[in-house]
Scaffold this motif. Sequence first.
Motif, PDB file in Angstrom:
ATOM      1  N   LYS A 175      39.115 -10.534 -71.774  1.00 22.99           N
ATOM      2  CA  LYS A 175      38.421  -9.402 -71.144  1.00 22.99           C
ATOM      3  C   LYS A 175      37.944  -8.395 -72.186  1.00 22.99           C
ATOM      4  CE  LYS A 175      40.593  -7.963 -67.325  1.00 22.99           C
ATOM      5  NZ  LYS A 175      41.736  -7.619 -66.461  1.00 22.99           N
ATOM      6  N   ALA A 221      34.634  -9.418 -73.666  1.00 19.44           N
ATOM      7  CA  ALA A 221      33.620  -9.716 -72.643  1.00 19.44           C
ATOM      8  C   ALA A 221      32.199  -9.517 -73.164  1.00 19.44           C
ATOM      9  CB  ALA A 221      33.845  -8.834 -71.411  1.00 19.44           C
ATOM     10  N   THR A 255      35.228 -16.587 -76.804  1.00 18.39           N
ATOM     11  CA  THR A 255      36.107 -16.963 -75.708  1.00 18.39           C
ATOM     12  C   THR A 255      37.558 -16.969 -76.160  1.00 18.39           C
ATOM     13  OG1 THR A 255      36.056 -19.359 -76.108  1.00 18.39           O
ATOM     14  CG2 THR A 255      34.282 -18.423 -74.763  1.00 18.39           C
TER      15      THR A 255
END
Length: 264
Positions: A170, A173, A178
Amino acid sequence: MKIDLTGKTALVTGSTAGIGYAIALGLAKAGASVVLNGRDKSRTDAAAARLKGEAPGAEVTGIAGDVATAEGCNAIVAALPAVDILVNNAGIFNPQDFFDVPDAEWERFFAVNVMSGVRLSRAYLPGMQAKGWGRVLFLSSESGLNIPVEMIHYGMTKTADLALSRGLAKRMAGMGVTVNAILPGPTLSEGVAEMLAGDVAKTGRPLEEVAADFVKTHRSTSIIQRAATVEEVANLCVYVASPQASATTGAALRVDGGVVDTIA
């Protein structure tokens, strides 16, 4: 699907043997420049030499350093300032009853299994963000969801890895980076083989059969009814580290043989 990691540099911690070595081998065969890591220099160098033999033409190096300490992590980052793929694989386990585990052991497990990933992710993620591409993998475990009564201290660290990977995903983001957690189940690594060595010697049966009996007894929800191989775990990790996995992030990806008894 052809996974091509040419031009990518990957660091796999705790990779002189077991799942870590298998991941490093898979990444090397996909074209990545792979950096192995272990605490002992001679073992790390030997693993790098072995990997070069098993992945001819691959660029392989080794950096010794104890990722359980800030000093060890700092030394690794000093020797390798940037990576494209970080696999936080280093980890320890040991069956021990909750009432017999002293504070120092809880702290040791947290240092190895959690803080190693905290420190290295903190060091390498900014560089990935600047490039707009990166992959971070945490080797958690099905034990992070199914806390094993015989290893509560271990299960705690693997749950922490799930929280850490989700939170970092998160935090990254929209940046092309990733972060995911991989959840192996019982896997026939050198560590598990050592744990089962007494039963193998006592029964005279092949290790694979003894491991399968262990799974059926202690992880009875397993659907495959056997221990996974290190290569089976590594295959998922190589995919998650690839460009093809660009829409997979913040996930807890199971390669547990179906031990976790839920659909999602």
